[in-house]
Design an enzyme around this catalytic site. Structure first.
Site, PDB file in Angstrom:
ATOM      1  N   HIS A 148       0.586  -1.245   0.045  1.00  0.00           N
ATOM      2  CA  HIS A 148      -0.036  -0.089   0.087  1.00  0.00           C
ATOM      3  C   HIS A 148       0.682   1.401   0.170  1.00  0.00           C
ATOM      4  O   HIS A 148       0.314   2.344   0.150  1.00  0.00           O
ATOM      5  CB  HIS A 148      -0.873  -0.025   1.311  1.00  0.00           C
ATOM      6  CG  HIS A 148       0.019   0.029   2.664  1.00  0.00           C
ATOM      7  ND1 HIS A 148       0.613  -0.959   3.113  1.00  0.00           N
ATOM      8  CD2 HIS A 148       0.242   1.163   3.282  1.00  0.00           C
ATOM      9  CE1 HIS A 148       1.339  -0.721   3.973  1.00  0.00           C
ATOM     10  NE2 HIS A 148       0.903   0.703   4.379  1.00  0.00           N
ATOM     11  N   HIS A 171       1.803   7.105  -0.279  1.00  0.00           N
ATOM     12  CA  HIS A 171       0.986   6.316   0.728  1.00  0.00           C
ATOM     13  C   HIS A 171      -0.491   6.011   0.114  1.00  0.00           C
ATOM     14  O   HIS A 171      -1.200   6.916  -0.091  1.00  0.00           O
ATOM     15  CB  HIS A 171       0.727   6.753   2.133  1.00  0.00           C
ATOM     16  CG  HIS A 171       0.413   5.736   2.972  1.00  0.00           C
ATOM     17  ND1 HIS A 171      -0.822   5.137   3.092  1.00  0.00           N
ATOM     18  CD2 HIS A 171       0.920   5.074   3.979  1.00  0.00           C
ATOM     19  CE1 HIS A 171      -0.900   4.406   4.052  1.00  0.00           C
ATOM     20  NE2 HIS A 171       0.364   4.311   4.725  1.00  0.00           N
TER      21      HIS A 171
END
Length: 156
Positions: free
Chosen positions: A59, A74
């Protein structure tokens, strides 16, 4: 002093970092930068700078430039809880990448369907001085930004 242009890793609506709905990012605890709210479709997240993939998680990723500027991308908020579901890595940790190269394919609709915020914070790791980050005009206006367009410039 060097200046590092940091590109938007995904297209979408540019967001000032202080407006991100996560206190760790909005307060600059990880570093300063900006964010992008992506379209609700599967998108390719690209390297915001050229360098080495220092850290690659499903992620999130960090690209370290030759000038030792580490840029964190992110993909979504609290997406670590998904254990990689909705993310497909296209490079490996340690790979050299060029700005604009695809790093991770991001299934935004699957993240949204799980009730998570898909916004993509982009920060210079450990940058403690907000004044060292010059956001592009589109960040201030909250306008649309293209993938690979200038998101902000970091001075180190």
């Amino acid at each position: 002093m060097s200046q590092t242009p940091v590109l938007a890793p995904v297209a979408g609506r540019a967001v000032a970092l202080q407006d991100v709905a996560d206190p760790v990012f909005s307060a600059g605890m990880v570093g300063h930068g900006a964010a992008v709210d992506p379209p609700r479709q599967v998108v390719d997240a690209v390297a915001p700078v050229s360098g080495r993939v220092l850290k690659l998680m499903p992620h999130a990723y960090v690209v370290l430039t030759d000038q030792n500027v580490g840029v964190l991308v992110h993909l979504g908020l609290d997406t670590v809880t998904l254990n990689g579901d909705g993310f497909t890595a296209r490079v490996r940790q340690g790979d050299e990448v060029t700005a604009g190269q695809v790093v991770i394919t991001y299934d935004v609709p699957s993240v949204v369907a799980k009730g998570l915020n898909p916004v993509v914070p982009v920060v210079v790791m450990d940058e403690r001085e907000a004044a060292n980050i010059a956001a592009s005009e589109v960040v201030g206006s909250g306008g649309d930004i293209a993938c690979g367009a200038l998101l902000f410039t970091a001075t180190k």
